[in-house]
Design a protein around this motif. Structure first.
Motif, mmCIF file in Angstrom:
data_model
loop_
_atom_site.group_PDB
_atom_site.id
_atom_site.type_symbol
_atom_site.label_atom_id
_atom_site.label_comp_id
_atom_site.label_asym_id
_atom_site.label_seq_id
_atom_site.Cartn_x
_atom_site.Cartn_y
_atom_site.Cartn_z
ATOM 1 N N LEU A 135 0.981 -1.089 -0.125
ATOM 2 C CA LEU A 135 -0.037 0.131 0.157
ATOM 3 C C LEU A 135 0.944 1.186 0.021
ATOM 4 C CD1 LEU A 135 -2.784 1.765 0.545
ATOM 5 C CD2 LEU A 135 -2.318 1.334 2.758
ATOM 6 N N PHE A 136 0.647 2.230 -0.740
ATOM 7 C CA PHE A 136 1.236 3.382 -0.989
ATOM 8 C C PHE A 136 0.279 4.729 -0.488
ATOM 9 C CE2 PHE A 136 3.724 0.792 -3.671
ATOM 10 C CZ PHE A 136 4.913 1.318 -3.567
ATOM 11 N N ILE A 137 0.570 5.179 0.623
ATOM 12 C CA ILE A 137 0.138 6.442 1.197
ATOM 13 C C ILE A 137 0.817 7.713 0.951
ATOM 14 C CG2 ILE A 137 -0.918 7.595 3.341
ATOM 15 C CD1 ILE A 137 -1.112 4.702 4.499
ATOM 16 N N GLY A 138 0.299 8.867 0.189
ATOM 17 C CA GLY A 138 0.961 9.788 0.077
ATOM 18 C C GLY A 138 0.179 10.923 -0.542
ATOM 19 N N ASP A 139 0.677 11.980 -1.051
ATOM 20 C CA ASP A 139 0.245 13.223 -1.667
ATOM 21 C C ASP A 139 0.542 13.197 -3.051
ATOM 22 O OD1 ASP A 139 2.923 13.807 -1.862
ATOM 23 O OD2 ASP A 139 2.987 15.079 -0.276
ATOM 24 N N SER A 140 0.553 14.287 -3.641
ATOM 25 C CA SER A 140 0.555 14.512 -5.302
ATOM 26 C C SER A 140 1.776 13.534 -5.920
ATOM 27 C CB SER A 140 0.445 15.766 -5.725
ATOM 28 O OG SER A 140 1.567 16.583 -5.031
ATOM 29 N N ARG A 141 2.821 13.686 -5.325
ATOM 30 C CA ARG A 141 4.028 12.820 -5.662
ATOM 31 C C ARG A 141 3.638 11.354 -5.979
ATOM 32 N NH1 ARG A 141 8.642 16.085 -2.168
ATOM 33 N NH2 ARG A 141 9.157 17.587 -4.046
ATOM 34 N N THR A 142 2.913 10.956 -4.714
ATOM 35 C CA THR A 142 2.515 9.501 -4.878
ATOM 36 C C THR A 142 1.406 9.148 -5.875
ATOM 37 O OG1 THR A 142 3.257 9.236 -2.416
ATOM 38 C CG2 THR A 142 1.510 7.582 -3.606
ATOM 39 N N VAL A 143 0.584 10.204 -6.052
ATOM 40 C CA VAL A 143 -0.332 10.165 -7.089
ATOM 41 C C VAL A 143 0.284 10.021 -8.355
ATOM 42 C CG1 VAL A 143 -1.996 11.367 -8.404
ATOM 43 C CG2 VAL A 143 -2.076 11.576 -5.814
ATOM 44 N N GLY A 144 1.476 10.706 -8.379
ATOM 45 C CA GLY A 144 1.958 10.540 -9.884
ATOM 46 C C GLY A 144 2.621 9.355 -9.879
#
Length: 322
Positions: A138-147
């Protein structure tokens, strides 16, 4: 003197000042040692040490810190009675009473730790894996993780992403942005309903101007602790906040790499090297000066689509396998 006699309140104030000054002098090098520098030039009265300490709930009877203990006299040596004078001891270990006679050594010390010679903690080292490693990640994050989810097909087709533009460590467990058949839910509910083998966190840039490093780290620890409660068997990866370019860093009061490095150093301390690990993914995208490589970004902050492969490769070469 006449004024003092006619004004008992003033006398009381003077006496209190004298007492505080004496107390400050006595404990200046022990309990109040961390404040001593503030009065070293003589411009600030010594009695302020007591006031500064009271503000931080530090009193003359407070337990000295590690540094203060070094200034205290060594405790007197305690002579143990001879072996023949010692009586058997009863300890309760794992809910059971166990009798120990003088000279007998328990396989566990009083803290419950195994001291039988089999207590060597397992040491984990980062190793290389293939993409199937991420099928339960699982990856939790902001716009950089969205990318990362948008431009790295290998991860997007295997892993789960709870990511959102502008997400912060302060609202990650509060906002409801994860889409389900029944509507949107929050990370906490999603983690309660689904179990993962690995959880990667990348947060910290959007809130870089909020509070100080300690405030940020405390909030980060609360999130990690809560994730651990909800996902007791998962390996948690704390990913360092990605740098910005040197141009951005040199011209922004808040979004600069000095501040990012300070916070990364703080959250790296949350890793226990057992089931929580710190990953400095900046190694894969930095230039020789420790800034985000300007050729990898289109806005000094976010990676170009083709640049996410560097992040992907870093994760493949820095994994924990148990």
């Amino acid at each position: 003197m006449k004024v003092l006699k006619e004004c008992p309140i003033l006398i009381g104030i003077v006496l209190i000042g004298v007492v505080l000054t004496i107390v400050s002098f006595i404990f200046k090098d022990t309990v109040y040692s961390e404040y001593a520098d503030t009065v070293s030039d003589g411009k600030i009265p010594v009695l302020s040490l007591v006031l500064k300490g009271a503000r931080d709930e530090v009193y003359p009877w407070s337990t000295p810190s590690v540094e203060e203990e070094a200034l205290l006299p060594a405790p007197e040596e305690v002579v143990e009675p001879a072996a023949e004078e010692q009586e058997g001891t009863t300890l309760i270990i794992a809910g059971e009473k166990q009798e120990f006679q003088p000279g007998q050594v328990s396989a566990n010390d009083v803290s419950g730790n195994d001291i039988s010679g089999n207590s060597e903690p397992e040491v984990y080292e980062f190793t290389e894996v293939d993409d199937d490693y991420f099928t339960d990640a699982l990856f939790i994050g902001d716009s950089r993780t969205v990318g990362l989810s948008e431009y790295c097909e290998e991860l997007d087709t295997r892993a789960t992403f709870y990511s959102k533009v502008s997400l912060t460590i302060f609202d990650v467990m509060k906002k409801e942005f994860i889409k389900t058949d029944d509507g949107k839910i929050g990370v906490e509910q999603a983690l309660s309903e689904n179990q993962f083998g690995k959880i990667y966190i990348m947060l910290g840039l959007n809130e870089i101007g909020t509070g100080d490093t300690q405030y940020f780290t405390d909030a980060y620890k609360e999130v990690v602790d809560r994730i651990r409660e909800l996902q007791p068997d998962a390996i948690i990866y704390i990913q360092g906040i990605m740098h910005v370019t040197g141009k951005k860093s040199d011209n922004d009061k808040y979004f600069n790499n000095a501040r990012i490095n300070e916070r990364n150093a703080a959250i790296s301390e949350l890793a226990d090297q057992k089931d929580i690990f710190y990953l400095d993914m900046n190694e894969s995208v930095d230039d020789e000066d420790g800034n985000l490589d300007s050729t990898l970004t289109f806005d000094d902050v976010h990676l170009k689509a083709s640049s996410y492969e560097r992040w992907h490769q870093y994760l493949l070469h820095n994994a924990i396998v148990k």
